[in-house]
Design a protein around this motif. Structure first.
Motif, mmCIF file in Angstrom:
data_model
loop_
_atom_site.group_PDB
_atom_site.id
_atom_site.type_symbol
_atom_site.label_atom_id
_atom_site.label_comp_id
_atom_site.label_asym_id
_atom_site.label_seq_id
_atom_site.Cartn_x
_atom_site.Cartn_y
_atom_site.Cartn_z
ATOM 1 N N SER C 18 -22.730 -3.615 138.999
ATOM 2 C CA SER C 18 -22.166 -4.956 139.149
ATOM 3 C C SER C 18 -20.974 -5.266 138.519
ATOM 4 C CB SER C 18 -23.211 -5.713 138.301
ATOM 5 O OG SER C 18 -22.972 -7.115 138.107
ATOM 6 N N PHE C 19 -20.351 -4.211 137.757
ATOM 7 C CA PHE C 19 -19.025 -4.630 137.284
ATOM 8 C C PHE C 19 -18.186 -4.160 138.540
ATOM 9 C CE2 PHE C 19 -15.122 -2.835 135.603
ATOM 10 C CZ PHE C 19 -14.636 -3.568 134.515
ATOM 11 N N ARG C 21 -18.259 -4.742 141.520
ATOM 12 C CA ARG C 21 -18.373 -5.885 142.490
ATOM 13 C C ARG C 21 -17.613 -7.054 142.049
ATOM 14 N NH1 ARG C 21 -23.666 -4.185 143.606
ATOM 15 N NH2 ARG C 21 -24.611 -5.697 142.094
ATOM 16 N N GLN C 22 -17.055 -6.895 140.528
ATOM 17 C CA GLN C 22 -16.241 -8.048 140.132
ATOM 18 C C GLN C 22 -15.119 -7.786 140.587
ATOM 19 O OE1 GLN C 22 -16.475 -9.112 136.059
ATOM 20 N NE2 GLN C 22 -18.308 -10.225 136.537
ATOM 21 N N MET C 25 -12.034 -7.998 138.172
ATOM 22 C CA MET C 25 -11.652 -6.811 137.314
ATOM 23 C C MET C 25 -10.609 -5.596 137.790
ATOM 24 S SD MET C 25 -13.355 -7.370 134.070
ATOM 25 C CE MET C 25 -13.313 -8.894 134.387
ATOM 26 N N THR C 64 -11.474 -13.900 130.360
ATOM 27 C CA THR C 64 -12.038 -13.331 131.372
ATOM 28 C C THR C 64 -12.648 -12.006 131.090
ATOM 29 O OG1 THR C 64 -10.612 -14.494 132.784
ATOM 30 C CG2 THR C 64 -11.767 -12.480 133.777
ATOM 31 N N SER C 68 -16.768 -11.206 130.762
ATOM 32 C CA SER C 68 -17.499 -9.946 131.315
ATOM 33 C C SER C 68 -18.179 -9.225 130.653
ATOM 34 C CB SER C 68 -16.452 -9.167 132.354
ATOM 35 O OG SER C 68 -16.423 -10.104 133.248
ATOM 36 N N TYR C 72 -22.200 -8.667 130.492
ATOM 37 C CA TYR C 72 -22.985 -7.409 131.025
ATOM 38 C C TYR C 72 -23.589 -6.738 129.671
ATOM 39 C CZ TYR C 72 -20.832 -7.441 135.384
ATOM 40 O OH TYR C 72 -20.356 -7.783 136.896
ATOM 41 N N GLN D 52 -16.193 -13.107 140.433
ATOM 42 C CA GLN D 52 -17.272 -12.348 139.723
ATOM 43 C C GLN D 52 -18.338 -11.505 140.608
ATOM 44 O OE1 GLN D 52 -19.671 -14.274 140.845
ATOM 45 N NE2 GLN D 52 -20.902 -14.872 138.920
ATOM 46 N N GLN D 53 -19.313 -10.902 140.367
ATOM 47 C CA GLN D 53 -20.111 -10.190 141.176
ATOM 48 C C GLN D 53 -20.822 -11.047 142.284
ATOM 49 O OE1 GLN D 53 -20.506 -10.929 138.108
ATOM 50 N NE2 GLN D 53 -22.727 -11.056 137.364
ATOM 51 N N HIS D 54 -21.151 -12.123 142.108
ATOM 52 C CA HIS D 54 -21.782 -12.938 143.258
ATOM 53 C C HIS D 54 -20.832 -13.740 144.128
ATOM 54 C CE1 HIS D 54 -24.430 -13.581 139.422
ATOM 55 N NE2 HIS D 54 -25.004 -12.760 140.005
ATOM 56 N N HIS D 58 -14.498 -16.195 138.942
ATOM 57 C CA HIS D 58 -15.086 -15.784 137.517
ATOM 58 C C HIS D 58 -14.729 -17.093 136.509
ATOM 59 C CE1 HIS D 58 -15.202 -13.345 133.890
ATOM 60 N NE2 HIS D 58 -15.539 -12.399 134.555
#
Lengths: 151, 151, 151, 151
Positions: C18-19, C21-22, C25, C64, C68, C72, D52-54, D58
């Motif tokens: 998941s991280f 896919r951010q 980041m 931010t 995260s 998580y 973010q992941q979706h 973010h």
């Protein structure tokens, strides 16, 4: 934000009944002035037994009245069998809370199925005098169903 | 965070004296258990006249005791002529506040010249039983000097 | 607070995926250092393109990375088919965020079925040097299932 | 709340100049739309590299733009030689931040000598379409003088 209509047409009575069961509102000398759909107003006087060390109304007591105003504002839009629980709130104190009268208003910003967000504002004033802001709150509350909580 | 030493060696007495002047602490039945440098503990029992509609201690009353614990934790590190005022706080309610006993701890995270940040934690327990967390606070408080405020 | 064991034994991989896919980041240059059950650490360097007007890392960028880390940390304890959404967070800035390195840690305080509360701390340091705190966060996050959100 | 008039008649230019020095605003693709006395509006589009992941913007990036809007709203009322630093902020996310366009508004609630409190609201919209709220912030900022900070 556009709010949904109240899920329960008897919401005013439901808010008044629940408010009457809050022992702490009696201790504060607080009165439920308005219970509209998504908006609740509570009023109360300053009392020395609620003061902090400088004689101002304690920030936590300002928060107590504001949290009830916010919680009931959200509760007014909930189904008839729901209970309301505060998840969290944040308050900024804008001026020393001298009173002698206080007015606390909660207005729903978002009414979700599970989570509602409510904005609270507190004002102080002399009897008949102009109101000045003394605190601002944002509260996150939860609609709770099926956990055996009375209103 | 490394905290500075207390600016006033008489800080314990100063905290106790100020706490005794908080009328609201008497109303809550709250007692100052510990007044260390940068750390204050307050204890109190549950009382129906401080409850919300389900019989739990009202979130605002939990906040009142935690705010005092946080404020005095910061006050303990301030100069002898300073007063403390809460700018803002945020509280998360972690569990319904059933009691019958509560413990509120404030620990200074940052002690600045003007602004201090304090973390508060609340626990509940049966007499002699294990403590479980019921709330968490972060408070921002201000060191006030020269405005004619008593402690 | 005692946390429940992770609901999904494959939680580490799920957090890492998941991280990754951010997109934000990557933009921040942030790396996932640790993904334990209920605890996540993210690291990143200072970059001028993330700075505010005085050259410090912008408070929102600190937020931010901390958000995260907090999200998580809660996500690590959630069921395999759940998504995490931030409801709200509050951050205190404790020192100007000079870097050159930052470390962001999220630790779950309460893991509820629907609502989790997470504490975040940020530190800054020279490479190999001692870490000093620069921010503190409390985040409220929601376990979301059945809304068609990928992780 | 009644706000004082700006202490510096050149406040608009001062806000624009400082905004231009925020490297992170360039990274976000954010534009300063309005710099009034006590009120600032920032606009920006959604970008995948800030998601973010979706795929939503973010929460921390929403907070970054809102914090700048809030900080500059307070800064607009400050003396010409003052710098602004964020002490803390709290944000509620009201809806997934899909965009494609965002609008961030900061409005000063209280302008104190040292401490100001600012309310921020974020909206999202299709180009030319109606705006819907997506976040709400309260920020506490400090007027800093004599510490060698540029604007």
């Amino acid at each position: 934000m556009n709010l949904p209509p109240p899920a329960d047409p008897g919401f005013r009575q439901r808010v008044h009944d629940s408010f009457a069961r809050q022992g702490v509102m009696h201790t504060l000398g607080a009165t439920l002035e308005t219970a509209d759909a998504g908006r609740v107003v509570i009023v109360m006087p300053h009392k020395p037994e609620l003061a902090q060390q400088h004689g101002f109304l304690h920030a936590g007591i300002v928060a107590t009245a504001l949290d009830s105003a916010c919680g009931y504002a959200a509760f007014s839009l909930m189904p008839a069998d729901a209970a309301v629980l505060t998840i969290e709130f944040k308050i900024n104190l804008l001026a020393p809370a001298r009173g002698p009268w206080f007015r606390f208003e909660g207005v729903v910003l978002k009414a979700g199925r599970t989570i509602s967000v409510v904005e609270g504002k507190a004002w102080q004033h002399e009897a008949g005098g102009p109101q000045t802001p003394c605190a601002s709150m944002t509260a996150t509350v939860m609609t709770v169903q099926g956990r055996g909580l009375t209103h």
